[in-house]
Design a protein around this motif. Structure first.
Motif, PDB file in Angstrom:
ATOM      1  N   HIS A 190      74.660 127.499  24.887  1.00 47.70           N
ATOM      2  CA  HIS A 190      73.931 127.570  26.153  1.00 47.70           C
ATOM      3  C   HIS A 190      72.803 128.589  26.038  1.00 47.70           C
ATOM      4  CE1 HIS A 190      73.278 127.387  30.524  1.00 47.70           C
ATOM      5  NE2 HIS A 190      73.086 128.695  30.446  1.00 47.70           N
ATOM      6  N   ALA A 191      71.680 128.264  26.674  1.00 48.02           N
ATOM      7  CA  ALA A 191      70.560 129.196  26.755  1.00 48.02           C
ATOM      8  C   ALA A 191      69.924 129.059  28.128  1.00 48.02           C
ATOM      9  CB  ALA A 191      69.534 128.902  25.660  1.00 48.02           C
ATOM     10  N   ASP A 192      69.157 130.070  28.507  1.00 50.18           N
ATOM     11  CA  ASP A 192      68.520 130.023  29.820  1.00 50.18           C
ATOM     12  C   ASP A 192      67.234 129.206  29.808  1.00 50.18           C
ATOM     13  OD1 ASP A 192      66.722 131.614  28.482  1.00 50.18           O
ATOM     14  OD2 ASP A 192      66.814 133.303  29.890  1.00 50.18           O
ATOM     15  N   ASN A 193      66.929 128.562  28.665  1.00 55.22           N
ATOM     16  CA  ASN A 193      65.755 127.694  28.562  1.00 55.22           C
ATOM     17  C   ASN A 193      66.087 126.527  27.655  1.00 55.22           C
ATOM     18  OD1 ASN A 193      64.387 128.221  25.649  1.00 55.22           O
ATOM     19  ND2 ASN A 193      65.353 130.098  26.400  1.00 55.22           N
ATOM     20  N   PHE A 194      65.382 125.433  27.842  1.00 58.51           N
ATOM     21  CA  PHE A 194      65.659 124.210  27.087  1.00 58.51           C
ATOM     22  C   PHE A 194      65.371 124.382  25.595  1.00 58.51           C
ATOM     23  CE2 PHE A 194      63.907 120.276  25.236  1.00 58.51           C
ATOM     24  CZ  PHE A 194      65.063 119.517  25.221  1.00 58.51           C
ATOM     25  N   HIS A 195      64.261 125.035  25.252  1.00 57.21           N
ATOM     26  CA  HIS A 195      63.864 125.144  23.852  1.00 57.21           C
ATOM     27  C   HIS A 195      64.957 125.717  22.975  1.00 57.21           C
ATOM     28  CE1 HIS A 195      62.418 127.567  20.438  1.00 57.21           C
ATOM     29  NE2 HIS A 195      61.676 126.505  20.186  1.00 57.21           N
ATOM     30  N   ASP A 196      65.552 126.825  23.389  1.00 61.41           N
ATOM     31  CA  ASP A 196      66.508 127.509  22.520  1.00 61.41           C
ATOM     32  C   ASP A 196      67.767 126.675  22.295  1.00 61.41           C
ATOM     33  OD1 ASP A 196      64.673 129.516  22.473  1.00 61.41           O
ATOM     34  OD2 ASP A 196      65.873 130.987  23.572  1.00 61.41           O
TER      35      ASP A 196
ATOM     36  N   LEU B 211      46.465 114.812  25.474  1.00 64.08           N
ATOM     37  CA  LEU B 211      47.207 114.426  26.669  1.00 64.08           C
ATOM     38  C   LEU B 211      47.343 115.638  27.580  1.00 64.08           C
ATOM     39  CD1 LEU B 211      50.278 112.660  24.987  1.00 64.08           C
ATOM     40  CD2 LEU B 211      48.328 111.483  26.011  1.00 64.08           C
ATOM     41  N   THR B 212      47.278 115.411  28.880  1.00 62.53           N
ATOM     42  CA  THR B 212      47.658 116.432  29.847  1.00 62.53           C
ATOM     43  C   THR B 212      48.954 115.953  30.477  1.00 62.53           C
ATOM     44  OG1 THR B 212      45.351 116.994  30.290  1.00 62.53           O
ATOM     45  CG2 THR B 212      46.989 117.739  31.888  1.00 62.53           C
ATOM     46  N   ILE B 213      49.994 116.787  30.391  1.00 65.13           N
ATOM     47  CA  ILE B 213      51.337 116.374  30.818  1.00 65.13           C
ATOM     48  C   ILE B 213      51.914 117.346  31.828  1.00 65.13           C
ATOM     49  CG2 ILE B 213      51.811 115.166  28.654  1.00 65.13           C
ATOM     50  CD1 ILE B 213      53.404 117.608  27.729  1.00 65.13           C
ATOM     51  N   LYS B 214      52.854 116.859  32.612  1.00 65.57           N
ATOM     52  CA  LYS B 214      53.530 117.695  33.596  1.00 65.57           C
ATOM     53  C   LYS B 214      54.358 118.772  32.902  1.00 65.57           C
ATOM     54  CE  LYS B 214      54.226 114.129  37.147  1.00 65.57           C
ATOM     55  NZ  LYS B 214      55.253 113.360  37.881  1.00 65.57           N
ATOM     56  N   ALA B 215      54.468 119.905  33.557  1.00 62.10           N
ATOM     57  CA  ALA B 215      55.377 120.964  33.113  1.00 62.10           C
ATOM     58  C   ALA B 215      56.344 121.251  34.261  1.00 62.10           C
ATOM     59  CB  ALA B 215      54.609 122.219  32.742  1.00 62.10           C
ATOM     60  N   TYR B 216      57.606 121.415  33.911  1.00 65.44           N
ATOM     61  CA  TYR B 216      58.650 121.658  34.894  1.00 65.44           C
ATOM     62  C   TYR B 216      59.129 123.103  34.797  1.00 65.44           C
ATOM     63  CZ  TYR B 216      58.793 116.557  35.164  1.00 65.44           C
ATOM     64  OH  TYR B 216      58.456 115.247  35.331  1.00 65.44           O
ATOM     65  N   PRO B 217      59.890 123.557  35.783  1.00 62.82           N
ATOM     66  CA  PRO B 217      60.392 124.940  35.724  1.00 62.82           C
ATOM     67  C   PRO B 217      61.279 125.182  34.502  1.00 62.82           C
ATOM     68  CG  PRO B 217      60.641 124.025  37.935  1.00 62.82           C
ATOM     69  CD  PRO B 217      60.240 122.887  37.047  1.00 62.82           C
ATOM     70  N   LYS B 218      61.406 126.430  34.162  1.00 64.96           N
ATOM     71  CA  LYS B 218      62.327 126.839  33.093  1.00 64.96           C
ATOM     72  C   LYS B 218      63.700 126.240  33.362  1.00 64.96           C
ATOM     73  CE  LYS B 218      63.897 131.181  30.948  1.00 64.96           C
ATOM     74  NZ  LYS B 218      63.766 132.664  31.043  1.00 64.96           N
ATOM     75  N   LEU B 219      64.342 125.713  32.310  1.00 65.77           N
ATOM     76  CA  LEU B 219      65.532 124.885  32.508  1.00 65.77           C
ATOM     77  C   LEU B 219      66.707 125.383  31.668  1.00 65.77           C
ATOM     78  CD1 LEU B 219      66.392 122.168  33.911  1.00 65.77           C
ATOM     79  CD2 LEU B 219      65.770 121.043  31.764  1.00 65.77           C
ATOM     80  N   PRO B 220      67.693 126.024  32.280  1.00 68.06           N
ATOM     81  CA  PRO B 220      68.889 126.386  31.516  1.00 68.06           C
ATOM     82  C   PRO B 220      69.575 125.120  31.017  1.00 68.06           C
ATOM     83  CG  PRO B 220      69.257 126.693  33.870  1.00 68.06           C
ATOM     84  CD  PRO B 220      67.799 126.398  33.706  1.00 68.06           C
ATOM     85  N   THR B 221      70.059 125.159  29.781  1.00 64.28           N
ATOM     86  CA  THR B 221      70.574 123.938  29.155  1.00 64.28           C
ATOM     87  C   THR B 221      71.779 124.256  28.285  1.00 64.28           C
ATOM     88  OG1 THR B 221      68.324 123.038  29.085  1.00 64.28           O
ATOM     89  CG2 THR B 221      69.972 121.962  27.714  1.00 64.28           C
ATOM     90  N   THR B 222      72.746 123.345  28.305  1.00 60.45           N
ATOM     91  CA  THR B 222      73.935 123.449  27.458  1.00 60.45           C
ATOM     92  C   THR B 222      73.954 122.281  26.474  1.00 60.45           C
ATOM     93  OG1 THR B 222      75.236 124.577  29.158  1.00 60.45           O
ATOM     94  CG2 THR B 222      76.461 123.435  27.435  1.00 60.45           C
TER      95      THR B 222
END
Length: 658
Positions: A460-466, A350-361
């Motif tokens: 909270h992290a400055d990116n979704f993954h963490d 699959l080729t999928i969209k990538a979005y900007p780095k996302l801070p997440t809580t």
């Protein structure tokens, strides 16, 4: 698992004709894939393809059309139209001979595996019997990794027939192959998938596809089947400036069919972007997850997983390899983004969209009846959550919650009044801790007013993954003690005081009826993107604010009579939610195998077109799975004492009279 050994004749054919020696593929099997996008090219695994020339040479060398035709494309030999018959089973005179399987294995580059049940080392009647291995398998049985790394095992063995499980999990003292496939192709390139599809179709074998084995209905199982295992198609690529056929220009990721959520999230983090995937760590992006629509902790922000796909590579039921996007094979592209897996082909990437780095809580907490003055106060706290779901979804958040009655806060124990509410994780993308606290304040004020004790933990992290990695640990799987059903609850339910009250009352009634709830507040229409109208995602997802799963449980040694009665009970109880939201539907990947009016519930108004495409691209019904498009044309003649098509432990046959 036992690897099949090739005969000398088969090895000669392989080396002379197909160009494979010592299990390594050389350029005679390689053909350039169609390059549709200027930004992306097929992975190297996808460039290794069958061609008409290779198969023609194979036919000449073998000199026996009855053998060579079993590997040909559907359009290269005479077909019997849409004529269908029961799939051939082991022991049948039509079942391929051992020498035929040997030849198939050699042509695959020795990637054919004869299935041995994962728990076989626990049973003395199996050659694999090993007490030490049994101890390890038993200890790891409930972890996803144990099953996803095995060629044939599935996460929910109820749907293969409970035929071979380790001590403590089994209901019998025996181990049988049951609903597990007879053979597995451990695929490492497109040519092997093409060979498997051609062989299964031309030999009238049942065909199943396993990505990781995640599925609430065990679609990767099938008695007597040949299985294609795509788990090791692990390639990934990042494109900072991708030009898609639908006009999208921006960052994108290309992922092999075997890439799992944790791998995709980690890879996206390394490139300072965010991609959308499931909450569960081990789910495969390229399997039934995306094909079935795919809800995510980021869905309320960006929509469904199917909405993210810009292009896909697929091996169709005729054995041909294609690239599909919005302008090339657009009908296939539409179908495989929401119309479910196991329908017309095997997705290889699959080729999928990538979005900007996302801070997440993320926020995690729980409260029980013992944290409240009384049961009434506890239930007022649960009611308040439902009262605020619309505001939570409209803020782009996602919540994964449990409600039940058990001192262990897992499921519901019959007769228990140890009520609990557990917010497994409340995900607030693009929000700070302070902003998340502000959003939760109206609900928490009710909890405080009811004198309910709770201790929210914010991360909270400055990116979704963490943030995601901490919020969603690997889930327990492997048992055959649970039956679930689900319903999508639309916005209108939460905007109506009457319907919202009925929904709360249903939650309370389910627990008092010894059922449990695992629910989500989530929308299939993201607030940060334009709503999609070019996918086959169930339309009910676009208006949903909650996905509510209701389940029951039994002991590991429960009889089939208990399984039967308990299963019917959950299906019947779900009429409560169906009556509250009669125009909605259910998420097929986490739906009820016994869901009434399945086509409407899982596919909605898209079903007639999906069924027509199924007949167009898979006229002989090669691809089949319980609840999949076209499933109503077939029946699994289940050998267990339950009705036909209640699991995959039986021969697959056309429904009489169709």
């Amino acid at each position: 698992m036992k690897t099949m050994m090739a005969s000398g004749l088969a090895a000669l054919v392989l080396t002379t004709v197909v160009g494979v020696s010592n299990a390594s593929v050389i350029p005679s099997l390689t053909a350039a894939a169609a390059i549709v996008s200027s930004a992306a090219t097929p992975f190297s695994r996808e460039r290794v393809q069958l061609t008409d020339e290779v198969l023609a040479n194979l036919s000449l060398t073998i000199g026996n059309s009855s053998i060579s035709n079993t590997f040909q494309f559907a359009d290269a030999i005479h077909e019997n139209g849409s004529q269908r018959s029961c799939k051939v089973m082991p022991g049948s005179p039509l079942w391929p001979s051992d020498r035929h399987w040997d030849l198939f294995d050699v042509l695959l580059g020795h990637r054919l595996v004869k299935t041995v049940p994962l728990a076989a080392p626990c049973f003395p009647n199996w050659p694999e019997y090993d007490v030490d291995k049994c101890t390890i398998i038993t200890g790891d049985w409930m972890t996803s990794n144990t099953h996803m790394n095995d060629p044939a095992s599935i996460m929910l063995p109820l749907y293969e027939g409970r035929t071979c499980m380790p001590p403590g999990y089994n209901y019998t003292s025996s181990c049988e192959l049951g609903g597990y496939p007879a053979y597995v192709v451990n695929a490492s390139n497109v040519a092997q998938i093409q060979l498997a599809i051609n062989f299964a179709r031309n030999q009238n074998l049942r065909l199943v596809v396993k990505n990781t084995g995640h599925d609430f209905n065990g679609k990767a199982a099938g008695k007597g089947a040949l299985s294609i295992w795509t788990h090791w198609l692990k390639d990934m690529a990042f494109y900072s400036h991708y030009h898609a056929a639908n006009g999208y220009v921006g960052p994108a990721m290309k992922v092999g069919a075997g890439i799992q959520v944790w791998e995709a999230y980690e890879y996206a983090k390394r490139h300072d972007v965010t991609v959308l995937g499931g909450e569960a760590v081990t789910v495969g992006l390229g399997g039934g997850y995306t094909a079935g629509g795919g809800h995510s902790p980021l869905s309320s922000l960006y929509g469904m997983a199917a909405d993210q796909v810009l292009a896909m590579e697929v091996v169709l039921a005729n054995g041909r390899f294609i690239t599909a996007n919005s302008t090339h094979h657009s009908d296939i592209f539409w179908m495989l983004r929401g119309g479910g897996g196991s329908t017309i082909g095997v997705v290889t990437s699959l080729t999928i969209k990538a979005y900007p780095k996302l801070p997440t809580t993320a926020v995690t907490f729980n409260f029980t009846v013992h944290d409240a003055p009384n049961a009434s106060a506890f239930w007022q706290g649960v009611r308040s959550y439902l009262d605020h779901i619309e505001a939570f979804v409209d803020a782009g958040t996602y919540g994964y919650y449990y409600v039940g009655a058990s001192p262990l806060e897992i499921g519901t124990d019959p007769g228990s009044t140890d009520y609990y509410f557990r917010m497994e994780s409340f995900i607030a993308p693009n929000m700070t801790i302070a902003e998340t606290k502000s959003l939760l304040a109206p609900w928490f004020e009710v909890l405080d007013h009811q004198n309910i004790s709770y201790t929210p933990w914010y991360n909270h992290a400055d990116n979704f993954h963490d943030t995601w990695a901490v919020a969603f640990p690997q889930e327990y799987v492997g048992t055959a003690m649970v039956k679930t059903a689900s319903r999508l609850m639309p916005r209108s339910v939460f905007q109506s005081a009457t319907l919202r009250e009925r929904t709360f009352a249903a939650h309370q009634d389910a627990i008092e009826q010894s059922l449990f709830i695992a629910g989500f507040h989530v929308s299939g229409t993201g607030i940060a993107v334009s709503p999609r109208n070019d996918t086959s995602v169930l339309p009910a997802w676009r208006d949903a604010l909650a996905h509510v799963i209701v389940g029951t449980q039994w002991t590991s040694n429960a009889t089939w009579e208990t399984v039967y009665n308990s299963s019917l009970r959950v299906t019947q109880w779900m009429d409560v939610l169906r009556e509250i939201a009669p125009e909605s539907g259910a998420y097929m990947s986490e739906g009820d195998l016994l869901e009434p009016n399945q086509q409407q519930a899982f596919y909605g108004t898209n079903y007639p077109m999906l069924y027509a495409l199924k007949q167009k691209y898979d006229p002989t019904g090669l691809f089949y799975a319980l609840t999949a498009v076209g499933a109503e044309d077939w029946e699994v003649q289940t050998t267990d004492p339950v009705p036909y098509s209640w699991n995959n432990n039986g021969r697959l046959c056309p429904v009489p009279g169709l």
